[in-house]
Design a protein around this motif. Structure first.
Motif, mmCIF file in Angstrom:
data_model
loop_
_atom_site.group_PDB
_atom_site.id
_atom_site.type_symbol
_atom_site.label_atom_id
_atom_site.label_comp_id
_atom_site.label_asym_id
_atom_site.label_seq_id
_atom_site.Cartn_x
_atom_site.Cartn_y
_atom_site.Cartn_z
ATOM 1 N N SER A 49 0.833 -1.044 0.117
ATOM 2 C CA SER A 49 0.130 0.110 -0.150
ATOM 3 C C SER A 49 0.848 1.161 0.119
ATOM 4 C CB SER A 49 -0.887 -0.113 1.203
ATOM 5 O OG SER A 49 -1.816 -1.140 1.225
ATOM 6 N N LEU A 50 1.918 1.248 0.827
ATOM 7 C CA LEU A 50 2.803 2.348 0.811
ATOM 8 C C LEU A 50 3.526 2.362 -0.495
ATOM 9 C CD1 LEU A 50 4.512 2.136 4.143
ATOM 10 C CD2 LEU A 50 3.145 4.000 3.249
ATOM 11 N N PHE A 51 3.867 1.453 -1.259
ATOM 12 C CA PHE A 51 4.293 1.646 -2.451
ATOM 13 C C PHE A 51 3.448 2.396 -3.419
ATOM 14 C CE2 PHE A 51 4.787 -0.394 -6.864
ATOM 15 C CZ PHE A 51 6.009 0.124 -7.136
ATOM 16 N N GLN A 52 2.256 1.831 -3.530
ATOM 17 C CA GLN A 52 1.374 2.547 -4.412
ATOM 18 C C GLN A 52 1.117 3.835 -4.005
ATOM 19 O OE1 GLN A 52 -1.837 -0.127 -6.393
ATOM 20 N NE2 GLN A 52 -2.156 -0.619 -4.076
ATOM 21 N N ILE A 53 0.941 4.162 -2.754
ATOM 22 C CA ILE A 53 0.699 5.687 -2.460
ATOM 23 C C ILE A 53 1.765 6.548 -2.571
ATOM 24 C CG2 ILE A 53 0.510 7.218 -0.396
ATOM 25 C CD1 ILE A 53 -0.864 4.977 1.152
ATOM 26 N N ILE A 54 3.189 6.245 -2.528
ATOM 27 C CA ILE A 54 4.282 6.975 -3.001
ATOM 28 C C ILE A 54 4.424 7.112 -4.432
ATOM 29 C CG2 ILE A 54 6.988 7.070 -2.720
ATOM 30 C CD1 ILE A 54 6.529 5.702 0.193
ATOM 31 N N SER A 55 4.254 5.876 -5.038
ATOM 32 C CA SER A 55 4.354 5.885 -6.624
ATOM 33 C C SER A 55 3.322 6.908 -7.084
ATOM 34 C CB SER A 55 4.189 4.568 -7.185
ATOM 35 O OG SER A 55 4.956 3.739 -6.512
ATOM 36 N N THR A 56 1.941 6.658 -6.434
ATOM 37 C CA THR A 56 0.854 7.788 -7.167
ATOM 38 C C THR A 56 1.355 9.223 -6.835
ATOM 39 O OG1 THR A 56 -0.486 6.064 -6.771
ATOM 40 C CG2 THR A 56 -1.477 8.134 -7.213
ATOM 41 N N VAL A 57 1.762 9.462 -5.667
ATOM 42 C CA VAL A 57 2.299 10.694 -5.445
ATOM 43 C C VAL A 57 3.263 11.424 -6.320
ATOM 44 C CG1 VAL A 57 3.256 12.380 -3.723
ATOM 45 C CG2 VAL A 57 1.280 10.804 -3.009
ATOM 46 N N LEU A 58 4.148 10.684 -6.540
ATOM 47 C CA LEU A 58 5.215 11.079 -7.408
ATOM 48 C C LEU A 58 4.585 11.141 -8.994
ATOM 49 C CD1 LEU A 58 8.160 8.593 -6.485
ATOM 50 C CD2 LEU A 58 8.169 11.069 -6.307
ATOM 51 N N CYS A 143 8.556 11.134 -25.022
ATOM 52 C CA CYS A 143 7.315 10.828 -24.441
ATOM 53 C C CYS A 143 6.807 9.488 -24.745
ATOM 54 C CB CYS A 143 6.530 11.805 -25.338
ATOM 55 S SG CYS A 143 4.729 11.814 -24.837
ATOM 56 N N GLN A 144 7.202 8.696 -25.742
ATOM 57 C CA GLN A 144 6.864 7.379 -25.872
ATOM 58 C C GLN A 144 7.527 6.498 -24.821
ATOM 59 O OE1 GLN A 144 8.048 6.678 -29.807
ATOM 60 N NE2 GLN A 144 5.818 7.366 -30.779
ATOM 61 N N ASN A 145 8.742 6.850 -24.443
ATOM 62 C CA ASN A 145 9.364 6.094 -23.401
ATOM 63 C C ASN A 145 8.660 6.324 -21.984
ATOM 64 O OD1 ASN A 145 11.607 5.113 -25.059
ATOM 65 N ND2 ASN A 145 12.790 6.942 -24.631
ATOM 66 N N ILE A 146 8.207 7.349 -21.737
ATOM 67 C CA ILE A 146 7.601 7.845 -20.675
ATOM 68 C C ILE A 146 6.206 6.842 -20.692
ATOM 69 C CG2 ILE A 146 6.208 9.622 -19.058
ATOM 70 C CD1 ILE A 146 8.411 11.384 -20.114
ATOM 71 N N GLU A 147 5.594 6.954 -21.648
ATOM 72 C CA GLU A 147 4.250 6.211 -21.896
ATOM 73 C C GLU A 147 4.606 4.650 -21.572
ATOM 74 O OE1 GLU A 147 2.473 5.974 -25.789
ATOM 75 O OE2 GLU A 147 1.249 7.644 -24.984
ATOM 76 N N SER A 148 5.707 4.290 -22.230
ATOM 77 C CA SER A 148 5.869 2.603 -21.930
ATOM 78 C C SER A 148 6.298 2.605 -20.416
ATOM 79 C CB SER A 148 7.238 2.393 -22.788
ATOM 80 O OG SER A 148 7.612 0.942 -22.546
ATOM 81 N N THR A 149 6.806 3.419 -19.879
ATOM 82 C CA THR A 149 7.152 3.193 -18.337
ATOM 83 C C THR A 149 6.140 3.094 -17.608
ATOM 84 O OG1 THR A 149 9.439 4.052 -18.554
ATOM 85 C CG2 THR A 149 8.559 4.161 -16.322
ATOM 86 N N ILE A 150 4.993 4.113 -17.875
ATOM 87 C CA ILE A 150 3.660 4.015 -17.157
ATOM 88 C C ILE A 150 2.876 2.851 -17.316
ATOM 89 C CG2 ILE A 150 1.437 5.204 -17.140
ATOM 90 C CD1 ILE A 150 3.065 7.830 -17.646
ATOM 91 N N SER A 151 3.096 2.330 -18.736
ATOM 92 C CA SER A 151 2.269 1.087 -18.977
ATOM 93 C C SER A 151 3.019 -0.023 -18.087
ATOM 94 C CB SER A 151 2.406 0.661 -20.235
ATOM 95 O OG SER A 151 1.516 -0.487 -20.603
ATOM 96 N N HIS A 152 4.331 -0.169 -18.040
ATOM 97 C CA HIS A 152 4.918 -1.355 -17.282
ATOM 98 C C HIS A 152 4.464 -1.208 -15.709
ATOM 99 C CE1 HIS A 152 7.214 -1.541 -21.128
ATOM 100 N NE2 HIS A 152 7.066 -2.963 -20.742
ATOM 101 N N PHE A 153 4.742 0.101 -15.385
ATOM 102 C CA PHE A 153 4.148 0.633 -13.692
ATOM 103 C C PHE A 153 2.897 -0.182 -13.566
ATOM 104 C CE2 PHE A 153 2.454 3.266 -10.798
ATOM 105 C CZ PHE A 153 3.111 2.906 -9.806
ATOM 106 N N SER A 154 1.889 0.427 -14.434
ATOM 107 C CA SER A 154 0.483 -0.134 -14.100
ATOM 108 C C SER A 154 0.512 -1.678 -14.201
ATOM 109 C CB SER A 154 -0.427 0.697 -15.370
ATOM 110 O OG SER A 154 -0.289 1.910 -15.593
ATOM 111 N N SER A 155 1.052 -2.309 -15.060
ATOM 112 C CA SER A 155 1.136 -3.965 -14.905
ATOM 113 C C SER A 155 1.548 -4.330 -13.597
ATOM 114 C CB SER A 155 1.946 -4.177 -15.946
ATOM 115 O OG SER A 155 1.557 -3.930 -17.434
#
Length: 200
Positions: A49-58, A143-155
């Protein structure tokens, strides 16, 4: 010589059975909760839960999310964090704490499922479509690299929330056994063997 007759008073045979079976409440029934390893499960809930909170805040601070799911994810993750804290606290086997733990685990299940849906939405979010014709190719690549990172993080967040749902269901099941919300209190058979009366 007189014959003395000795009379012996004979007591009636005992009416109590030699073996009796009774059912008594198990004094160690609360120990069942400790079989779930609540310390490990609770700390896992708190950490994820802390991981999700900190990641979302970032992500919110860097403006990397278009859909407004950041605040709900933080609130729902806080609920799961509280559930994890109660899981650890309920190790003292205090019945009101166990009931509170059970209630919060029931709340944590839909909270984790909702966070999973938000992660799936974030996984399919496209940030760079508006920049294809306006910016340089370097900017598009970044931007596409960031998009890919967000997609992997969401997974990763989807997997985390699946784990949190499983943990919440497990802890809730053990709490339910201990608080007797699903079934009456367990009783143990007690067998009493009585010695037969001595024959005189």
């Amino acid at each position: 010589m007189r014959k003395h007759q000795l009379w012996r008073r004979v007591s009636p045979p005992s009416q109590t059975p030699l073996v009796s079976v009774s059912f008594e409440r198990n004094v160690n029934w609360k120990q069942k909760y400790l079989e779930a390893e609540p310390n490990a499960l609770g700390i896992t809930q708190i950490g994820l839960s802390l991981f999700q909170i900190i990641s979302t805040v970032l992500f919110m601070s860097k403006g990397l999310s278009v859909t407004p799911t950041g605040i709900p994810v933080i609130i729902l993750s806080l609920l799961v964090l509280i559930a994890g804290s109660l899981t650890v606290a309920a190790q003292n086997l205090h019945l009101p704490t166990l009931k509170a733990c059970f209630g919060m685990q029931i709340v944590a299940v839909p909270a984790s499922i909702t966070n999973m849906i938000f992660a799936l939405l974030l996984m399919n979010e496209y940030l760079c479509w508006r920049y294809y014709y306006e910016q340089t190719s370097t900017f598009r690549d970044d931007c596409q690299n960031i998009e890919s990172t967000i997609s992997h993080f969401s997974s990763v967040c989807v997997v985390i929330n699946v784990a949190l749902v499983a943990i919440s269901i497990t802890v809730a099941a053990y709490c339910c056994k201990v608080t007797n919300c699903c079934s009456p209190a367990p009783k143990m058979p007690v067998i009493t063997v009585q010695a037969p009366p001595a024959q005189l």
